[in-house]
Design a protein around this motif. Structure first.
Motif, PDB file in Angstrom:
ATOM      1  N   ARG A 198       5.665   5.328  -8.622  1.00  0.00           N
ATOM      2  CA  ARG A 198       6.181   4.813  -7.348  1.00  0.00           C
ATOM      3  C   ARG A 198       5.453   3.537  -6.964  1.00  0.00           C
ATOM      4  N   ALA A 199       4.139   3.547  -7.132  1.00  0.00           N
ATOM      5  CA  ALA A 199       3.348   2.351  -6.820  1.00  0.00           C
ATOM      6  C   ALA A 199       3.743   1.194  -7.728  1.00  0.00           C
ATOM      7  N   ALA A 200       3.952   1.492  -9.002  1.00  0.00           N
ATOM      8  CA  ALA A 200       4.315   0.445  -9.961  1.00  0.00           C
ATOM      9  C   ALA A 200       5.657  -0.179  -9.594  1.00  0.00           C
ATOM     10  N   VAL A 201       6.644   0.660  -9.289  1.00  0.00           N
ATOM     11  CA  VAL A 201       7.959   0.134  -8.939  1.00  0.00           C
ATOM     12  C   VAL A 201       7.872  -0.636  -7.617  1.00  0.00           C
ATOM     13  N   ASP A 220      20.935  12.689  -5.044  1.00  0.00           N
ATOM     14  CA  ASP A 220      20.953  11.221  -4.965  1.00  0.00           C
ATOM     15  C   ASP A 220      19.772  10.650  -4.218  1.00  0.00           C
ATOM     16  N   LEU A 221      18.887  11.520  -3.776  1.00  0.00           N
ATOM     17  CA  LEU A 221      17.696  11.024  -3.096  1.00  0.00           C
ATOM     18  C   LEU A 221      16.693  10.519  -4.119  1.00  0.00           C
ATOM     19  N   ILE A 222      16.018   9.460  -3.756  1.00  0.00           N
ATOM     20  CA  ILE A 222      14.888   8.993  -4.566  1.00  0.00           C
ATOM     21  C   ILE A 222      13.721   9.918  -4.246  1.00  0.00           C
ATOM     22  N   ASP A 223      13.347  10.737  -5.215  1.00  0.00           N
ATOM     23  CA  ASP A 223      12.259  11.688  -4.981  1.00  0.00           C
ATOM     24  C   ASP A 223      11.375  11.689  -6.217  1.00  0.00           C
ATOM     25  N   TYR A 224      10.258  11.016  -6.138  1.00  0.00           N
ATOM     26  CA  TYR A 224       9.363  10.915  -7.280  1.00  0.00           C
ATOM     27  C   TYR A 224       8.651  12.235  -7.572  1.00  0.00           C
ATOM     28  N   GLY A 225       8.538  13.087  -6.593  1.00  0.00           N
ATOM     29  CA  GLY A 225       7.773  14.310  -6.772  1.00  0.00           C
ATOM     30  C   GLY A 225       6.305  14.082  -6.461  1.00  0.00           C
ATOM     31  N   GLU A 226       5.543  15.164  -6.583  1.00  0.00           N
ATOM     32  CA  GLU A 226       4.125  15.112  -6.255  1.00  0.00           C
ATOM     33  C   GLU A 226       3.289  15.006  -7.521  1.00  0.00           C
ATOM     34  N   GLY A 227       2.103  14.451  -7.382  1.00  0.00           N
ATOM     35  CA  GLY A 227       1.188  14.392  -8.516  1.00  0.00           C
ATOM     36  C   GLY A 227       0.773  12.973  -8.828  1.00  0.00           C
ATOM     37  N   GLU A 228      -0.169  12.881  -9.731  1.00  0.00           N
ATOM     38  CA  GLU A 228      -0.769  11.594 -10.065  1.00  0.00           C
ATOM     39  C   GLU A 228       0.232  10.640 -10.704  1.00  0.00           C
ATOM     40  N   ASP A 263       0.873  -1.166   0.000  1.00  0.00           N
ATOM     41  CA  ASP A 263       0.000   0.000   0.000  1.00  0.00           C
ATOM     42  C   ASP A 263       0.912   1.219   0.000  1.00  0.00           C
ATOM     43  N   GLU A 264       0.325   2.377  -0.127  1.00  0.00           N
ATOM     44  CA  GLU A 264       1.166   3.550  -0.327  1.00  0.00           C
ATOM     45  C   GLU A 264       2.118   3.807   0.846  1.00  0.00           C
ATOM     46  N   PRO A 265       1.659   3.718   2.106  1.00  0.00           N
ATOM     47  CA  PRO A 265       2.595   3.925   3.211  1.00  0.00           C
ATOM     48  C   PRO A 265       3.762   2.950   3.162  1.00  0.00           C
ATOM     49  N   PHE A 266       3.478   1.706   2.736  1.00  0.00           N
ATOM     50  CA  PHE A 266       4.546   0.715   2.661  1.00  0.00           C
ATOM     51  C   PHE A 266       5.590   1.128   1.621  1.00  0.00           C
ATOM     52  N   VAL A 267       5.113   1.528   0.465  1.00  0.00           N
ATOM     53  CA  VAL A 267       6.044   1.894  -0.607  1.00  0.00           C
ATOM     54  C   VAL A 267       6.847   3.135  -0.205  1.00  0.00           C
ATOM     55  N   LYS A 268       6.174   4.074   0.420  1.00  0.00           N
ATOM     56  CA  LYS A 268       6.881   5.291   0.846  1.00  0.00           C
ATOM     57  C   LYS A 268       7.955   4.949   1.884  1.00  0.00           C
ATOM     58  N   GLU A 269       7.655   4.015   2.741  1.00  0.00           N
ATOM     59  CA  GLU A 269       8.631   3.603   3.751  1.00  0.00           C
ATOM     60  C   GLU A 269       9.815   2.901   3.082  1.00  0.00           C
ATOM     61  N   GLN A 270       9.489   2.116   2.089  1.00  0.00           N
ATOM     62  CA  GLN A 270      10.532   1.431   1.314  1.00  0.00           C
ATOM     63  C   GLN A 270      11.487   2.460   0.716  1.00  0.00           C
ATOM     64  N   VAL A 271      10.924   3.499   0.142  1.00  0.00           N
ATOM     65  CA  VAL A 271      11.736   4.565  -0.458  1.00  0.00           C
ATOM     66  C   VAL A 271      12.580   5.255   0.611  1.00  0.00           C
ATOM     67  N   ARG A 272      11.951   5.509   1.740  1.00  0.00           N
ATOM     68  CA  ARG A 272      12.667   6.183   2.823  1.00  0.00           C
ATOM     69  C   ARG A 272      13.875   5.357   3.258  1.00  0.00           C
ATOM     70  N   GLN A 273      13.683   4.064   3.347  1.00  0.00           N
ATOM     71  CA  GLN A 273      14.779   3.177   3.744  1.00  0.00           C
ATOM     72  C   GLN A 273      15.923   3.238   2.730  1.00  0.00           C
ATOM     73  N   TYR A 274      15.570   3.261   1.480  1.00  0.00           N
ATOM     74  CA  TYR A 274      16.606   3.270   0.454  1.00  0.00           C
ATOM     75  C   TYR A 274      17.308   4.621   0.339  1.00  0.00           C
ATOM     76  N   ASN A 275      16.728   5.639   0.922  1.00  0.00           N
ATOM     77  CA  ASN A 275      17.341   6.970   0.903  1.00  0.00           C
ATOM     78  C   ASN A 275      18.309   7.193   2.059  1.00  0.00           C
ATOM     79  N   ILE A 276      18.337   6.270   2.974  1.00  0.00           N
ATOM     80  CA  ILE A 276      19.230   6.452   4.135  1.00  0.00           C
ATOM     81  C   ILE A 276      20.674   6.465   3.651  1.00  0.00           C
ATOM     82  N   GLY A 277      21.393   7.518   4.042  1.00  0.00           N
ATOM     83  CA  GLY A 277      22.782   7.651   3.630  1.00  0.00           C
ATOM     84  C   GLY A 277      22.970   8.447   2.354  1.00  0.00           C
TER      85      GLY A 277
END
Lengths: 475, 476
Positions: free
Chosen positions: B301-304, B287-295, B268-282
């Motif tokens: 992000r959901a697809a990946v 170099d941050l994974i930042d998909y941006g806002e919008g549809e 679900d979206e919180p899960f995917v966002k947390e996944q991204v947050r984890q991969y951004n550590i360091g």
């Protein structure tokens, strides 16, 4: 195209008459309740229709008569629905058509609104609200123009011409090449690139400004001077000439009829489609009303047109039969361009049925992917069937207890009650299997003494049935 | 005048509707089945460690190629019927043309980064020769079918058929796959033509951009209690089978509970966002994974996220906007760069996301992203400061290193020249003589080849896009 005459209709059983009547009315986002259609005082075993064999003729007559209460109804609708939370008035062109249609009774004015709404949801006249160049004012303008054209009995050709020359049309198709190409493709199904070049030349002095200048349609003095041959005619010089030639083209009426037939008969195959189109074209329709009335009252439409329902038909059509009412923001939420609306705020857009939204109009076939269907079903479960309104003066959303408190209904045994709810929702009686399983369930879990609870159980079941979301064939 | 906020990709997936809207005949299921089943596919086993996961992004409307190809901008500007802004020229006024001829503010900066990191290749000469139709409906349908014959089944349907013949999943039959085909754009032509020959498990599932779970049934007013729920469900299923009309509705309803569970347990979206947050550590800054806002960023992000967590998902379709979103007939110089920038920024985030995930999910490098459109556009700016329909377009492909030949990423393929004279309304780019070029259906051919089809031209009419062709010089 053969009409379903009173004689034909009279040959149907009472239940079939009721089903067919609601197919017609459902298309118009209305319905006739089982209580109004049948005399239920003697129960449901042998249904007796109150409505005569002339009922469909009566409906058509109402659609051609002016509504003497029109102004008062519109004023009341404005008062109820078009207010902000602080009580100040608001306008919203997007929700107005459905809101006013819900509020009005069948009448000539109603038909004008309904036809305009249908046309604006097709490729023919979609305002294309999804585009950044278009806003709700454009939508309101297109709607008003179509309603007025219908009111004045304007011809199809004149209605199309008057639309093509507007800023609203140019906000949808935004350059000379784009506009002429799309006009020829949409209204004549003509896909000739060399005609596009010539048409663009004729319209070369028209263009749309950018966002900063407000997306206005500008016509410069750089008018084409060369006489052009296209659209099977010569001497097209300027853009108005092009549009006039298109609107007067022999193919316009057949193509428009074809497009509307595709919308109204989305599952007919190519040969069936052609038969219907040819039969309508042969009647030489002049106005859009000629086409719509020919279709809606035909045997083909009423008896042989299986199709998935639009949300409007599911909720408003059924709602008319179960004493349902929307809350004051229902149509606002329903028509919002918001893919993430909450559980009780289903939007047409969520189910890929956005209203007046898409550049190419709504898909003739209602979306049946898993997500769209789930939202459609959600709308049935959480808006239509959710709440029983105890207070008759309530302005909340839900179905009124008048649905189950009518004396004839109160007198029903459980078996007849199941019949009644099924007729009101599915326009049929239950099968033996359904009756055998559902009747005992009515008396479980504290429902035995509560007609609303029994109704809710049956509504829950109905909402799970695929047939609730489509129109079957035959009467 | 106040304008409504630009609506980003909220209305997607009218591909099939586009075809129908333009009066094209619906794909005849029976004909489609017989056409697929009559074809002799030469199939090779797929390495079970390299099962492709394709994210297909279709830019409805006909996207201009200029974001990825400003090689001819000098000529274009000289000949355009309406002047271009001077900062697009490769001269002293240049602020926009990057070293590899991308449009900086139209996603070009992101493209340079991905090209340098060998996460992207661009093919600048996808050119319609078999049928140079400039009509949206037909062109969309042809691209979605992966064939100039738009009545062929959609690419995803054909893939589903291939899977039934060449299942790469050694541990489970295709009927047990969970969400192998996913759409974030509802029904579209890419999923058309499915017949009874395609198992239900291989039919597409629609998800929303925010991975909402409308499939979960909410209990309303105490209904139904557990026992009643089972009885009503069974009875409704029985009736659905009995009635037979519109079986897809019953099929969708019967999948509801499974989908509710799958989404709840899987992603679900919180899960995917947390996944991204984890991969951004360091990591920080660019170099941050930042998909941006919008549809669209949410969908991608959901697809990946879904592809990473669910190896069974082999094909995900999303649009880079609704019908007409890329149909920049007017105001293109403002709208198009902004939109393309958002698209490329989101894709760059996706590429980083995939690459970071590869450290703990080896199959991450099986995830590949394709971006293309139904046709390119005229390069002469019209009076409304937009571009009308054209032909030659750019195809961009990202990630998926496991699937491709060595050296397939980090390339610029194809050279273009322009047609038309000064002041002409119509000026187009076209492949230069001796330049590599291919039909858009070659993209579908390439996809099928990843799934073991050695002769995909029987499905598309053309050979696969050639990933071994030499690159143009790439400046780093």
């Amino acid at each position: 195209m053969a009409r379903l005459t009173s004689s034909d209709y009279g040959l149907l059983t009472a239940e079939q008459k009721y089903t067919v009547a609601n197919r017609l009315l459902g298309t118009l986002y209305k319905g006739v309740s089982a209580r109004d259609f049948f005399d239920l005082r003697a129960g449901t075993t042998n249904l007796v229709a109150r409505k005569t064999a002339n009922y469909l003729e009566e409906i058509q007559a109402r659609l051609l008569l002016p509504d003497t209460n029109y102004s008062a109804t519109i004023a009341a609708a404005n008062e109820r629905y078009f207010k902000n939370f602080d009580g100040t008035a608001r306008r919203n062109s997007v929700e107005e058509p459905l809101t006013y249609m819900y509020s009005l009774d069948l009448s000539r004015e109603y038909l004008d609104f309904w036809m305009a709404y249908q046309l604006m949801n097709t490729i023919l006249f979609s305002p294309a609200m999804e585009l950044e160049t278009v806003d709700s004012i454009d939508m309101g303008n297109v709607f008003s123009r179509l309603v007025e054209a219908s009111r004045q009995n304007k011809s199809i050709r004149d209605t199309v011409y008057e639309h093509m020359v507007t800023q609203e049309n140019w906000r949808r198709f935004r350059s000379p090449e784009d506009n002429v190409r799309e006009m020829m493709e949409i209204y004549l199904q003509r896909f000739r690139d060399d005609d596009v070049q010539k048409g663009a030349q004729a319209c070369k002095n028209w263009y749309l400004t950018d966002d900063v200048e407000g997306y206005r349609l500008i016509k410069t003095i750089n008018i084409n001077q060369e006489s052009l041959s296209l659209l099977d005619t010569t001497n097209i010089v300027n853009c108005e000439d092009f549009y006039r030639a298109l609107a007067d083209h022999a193919q316009l009426i057949p193509i428009i009829v074809s497009r509307l037939v595709t919308q109204l008969f989305p599952n007919h195959d190519v040969s069936q489609h052609a038969l219907i189109v040819n039969s309508i074209v042969a009647t030489r329709p002049v106005t859009f009303r000629d086409i719509f009335l020919a279709v809606l009252f035909s045997k083909e439409y009423l008896l042989r047109n299986p199709r998935v329902k639009r949300l409007e038909e599911t909720v408003l059509g059924t709602g008319s039969r179960v004493d349902w009412q929307p809350h004051w923001r229902f149509f606002d939420y329903l028509t919002r361009v918001d893919p993430t609306a909450g559980e009780d705020r289903r939007t047409l857009m969520q189910m890929k049925q956005g209203t007046m939204l898409y550049k190419l109009g709504r898909d003739p076939a209602v979306a049946t992917d898993t997500l769209s269907l789930t939202y459609h079903q959600g709308a049935a479960r959480y808006t239509l069937f959710r709440t029983a309104l105890v207070d008759v003066t309530s302005t909340s959303m839900g179905w009124h207890l008048t649905f189950v408190d009518d004396p004839a209904v109160v007198a029903m045994n459980d078996s007849d009650f199941v019949d009644y709810v099924f007729l009101s929702t599915l326009t049929r009686k239950p099968t033996l299997r359904e009756r055998d399983l559902l009747v005992p369930l009515l008396n479980q879990a504290g429902r035995a003494t509560s007609r609303p609870a029994k109704a809710n159980l049956l509504f829950d079941y109905v909402s799970r049935l695929p047939e609730f979301y489509y129109v079957d064939q035959a009467g | 005048m106040k304008r409504r906020t630009f609506l980003q990709a909220a209305i997607a997936g009218a591909g099939f509707g586009v075809a129908k809207a333009y009066g094209l005949a619906q794909v005849n299921s029976t004909a489609a089945r017989s056409r697929l089943e009559g074809l002799r596919l030469d199939l090779a086993p797929v390495d079970p460690h390299k099962i492709p996961q394709i994210i297909s992004i279709f830019l409805y409307g006909g996207a201009s190629e200029l974001a990825g190809n400003l090689t001819n901008i000098g000529q274009i500007m000289r000949n355009s019927s309406t002047p271009y802004p001077p900062n697009l020229a490769q001269d002293a006024f240049n602020t926009q043309v990057t070293r590899n001829q991308f449009w900086a503010n139209a996603g070009g900066t992101a493209m340079e980064q991905m090209l340098r990191a060998k996460q992207m290749s661009i093919y600048r000469t996808v050119n319609r020769v078999l049928d140079d139709s400039k009509a949206h409906g037909l062109s969309v349908a042809q691209n979605a079918s992966g064939n100039v014959d738009a009545s062929m089944p959609g690419i995803a349907t054909t893939l589903a058929y291939i899977l039934t013949k060449n299942n790469p999943f050694l541990t489970k039959p295709v009927e047990q796959l969970v969400m192998p085909f996913v759409s974030f754009e509802g029904e579209s032509h890419i999923f058309s033509g499915a017949t009874e020959a395609i198992p239900r498990a291989l039919r597409p599932v629609s998800l929303s951009a925010t991975l909402q779970n409308p499939y979960e049934r909410v209990t309303v007013g105490g209904l139904p209690d557990g026992h009643t729920e089972d009885q009503l469900t069974l009875l409704a299923k029985e009736m659905a089978l009995e009635k037979r009309l519109f079986p897809e509705i019953g099929a969708a309803f019967s999948r509801r509970a499974d989908l509710a569970k799958a989404i709840k347990s899987m992603v679900d979206e919180p899960f995917v966002k947390e996944q991204v947050r984890q991969y951004n550590i360091g990591y920080a800054g660019a170099d941050l994974i930042d998909y941006g806002e919008g549809e669209f960023p949410s969908k991608l992000r959901a697809a990946v996220g879904l592809a990473l967590i669910n190896n069974d998902t082999v094909f995900i379709s999303l649009s880079g906007g609704g019908v007409g979103q890329w149909d920049d007939h007017s105001d293109g110089l403002v709208a198009y760069p902004k939109r393309m920038n958002s698209l490329m920024s989101a894709i760059r985030a996706a590429v980083l996301h995939i690459e970071r995930a590869a450290s703990d999910k080896p199959h991450a490098r099986n995830i590949l992203i394709n971006v293309y459109s139904e046709f390119g556009r005229n390069v002469s700016l019209n009076a409304s400061r937009g571009w009308d329909h054209g032909n030659n377009q750019s195809f961009m492909t990202f990630a998926g290193a496991n699937l491709r030949p060595l050296g397939a990423l980090g390339k610029i393929v194809g050279r273009t020249t322009t047609t038309g004279s000064k002041g002409d309304f119509r000026q187009f780019t076209t492949p230069s003589p001796n330049s590599y070029q291919c039909e858009p259906y070659a993209i579908a051919s390439r996809i099928y080849s990843y799934f073991g089809v050695r002769n995909p031209q029987v499905l598309t009419g053309v050979t696969p896009l050639d990933e071994t062709v030499a690159s143009e010089p790439v400046l780093t």
